[in-house]
Scaffold this active site. Structure first.
Site: not given
Ligand code: COA
Length: 310
Positions: A235, A265, A112
């Site tokens: 994020h 996500n 990520c």
């Protein structure tokens, strides 16, 4: 010479999977997912759309938005942990489809935090005068490595692609400072065996601590104070983790990007996709100071302070 973002593009699959849809697939509730994560729905790519297809669509848009041609691209960096195959890389696959004939190409595996790693790598090549235009893509088809019987992970993730053209910008704009980091000792908390395996509580603790610290470090490196920050793009993993970073920077709610509710996500794609949506909504203006911060499996992290504009 300063490196900055001169064009952007994104791709979001059409298929929407809501929390209510998930209620029918596993032992979970919309209420649990919303209160624990902030997620309401996510996008899932069709069977015939692979990671490189999503990357290609986002890249095409970014090239057009930057008003350059594919032949002008010197390097393609694709941040992904869900490539079509280990090789050829997604970067090589899209190099062919874009016709970016002179570009070198490679994938980056930093989960990520991958888009942060990509931007920082691009900055080095541009500011050293070696390359002029670099395509950085963050893309994931996480649905193909999701265990749809595991409620601990299946409710969290989605598919998406975001792309940026990084190139020279005027002297007072562009990437002002960055921090990248990794801690392999935490690799056991979030990894792929066949599917994603995660110790949610450990990842949560790490993320809250590291995101906050990275935001502060990157401001120090840029010689900026908290009050100088106009916008935060964390994020998009979990609204509670994002809120912790926002509070660390003492920013009001409207100064933080939020797409986690719509897309879940999306790993390496979450920061570029959010950035584009904030630009389109007019929440980011030229000369704004933006902090972007990500964390992920590895464990990895990365933060950037950028003064927006060409
Ligand atoms: N629906 C209903 N219940 C669920 C559930 C779901 N989808 N997923 C887990 N639960 C249950 C657990 O089994 C647990 O039950 P138990 O107490 O009987 O064992 C209970 O909910 C509480 O679990 P807990 O771990 O305390 O929840 P939490 O408040 O920590 O939230 C996460 C869990 C995963 C949302 C949170 O830990 C998190 O966001 N971690 C970071 C994950 C992340 O960001 N990963 C990506 C990194 S890039």
């Amino acid at each position: 010479m300063k490196a900055g973002i001169v064009g952007m593009g994104r791709y979001l699959p059409e298929k929407v999977l809501t929390n209510h849809d998930l209620e029918k697939m596993m032992d979970t509730t919309d209420e649990w997912i919303r209160t624990r994560t902030g997620i309401e729905e996510r996008r899932i790519a069709a069977d015939d759309i692979n990671t490189s297809d999503m990357a290609f669509f986002a890249a095409q848009q970014a090239i057009e938005n930057a008003a350059i041609t594919p032949e002008e691209i010197d390097l393609i960096l694709v941040a992904t942990v869900t490539p079509d195959s280990p090789f050829p890389s997604v970067a090589c696959r899209i190099q062919e489809r874009l016709g970016a004939k002179k570009a070198a190409a490679m994938d980056i595996s930093a989960a990520c935090a991958g888009f942060m790693y990509g931007l920082v790598t691009a900055k080095q090549f541009i500011e050293s005068g070696v390359y002029k235009y670099i395509l950085v893509v963050g893309v994931e088809k996480l649905s193909k490595i999701t265990d749809w019987t595991d409620r601990n992970t299946a409710v969290l993730f989605g598919d998406a692609a975001g792309a940026a053209i990084v190139g020279p910008v005027s002297e007072n704009r562009g990437i002002l400072a960055f921090e990248l980091g990794a801690d392999g000792t935490g690799g056991k908390h979030l990894y792929q065996d066949e599917y994603i395996i995660m110790n949610g509580r450990e990842v949560f603790k790490f993320a809250v601590r590291q995101m906050g610290e990275s935001c502060i470090h990157v401001l120090e490196k840029a010689g900026l104070k908290k009050e100088d920050v106009d916008f935060l793009i964390p994020h998009q993993a979990n609204i509670r983790i994002m809120e912790a970073s926002r509070q660390r920077l003492e920013l009001p709610e409207e100064k933080m990007s939020k797409t986690v509710n719509k897309y879940g996500n999306t790993s390496a794609a979450s920061i570029p996709v959010s950035l584009i949506e904030d630009l389109e909504a007019g929440r980011i203006k030229n000369d704004d100071i933006i902090v972007m911060v990500g964390f992920g499996g590895g464990l990895t992290w990365g933060a950037i302070a950028i003064r927006w504009g060409k």
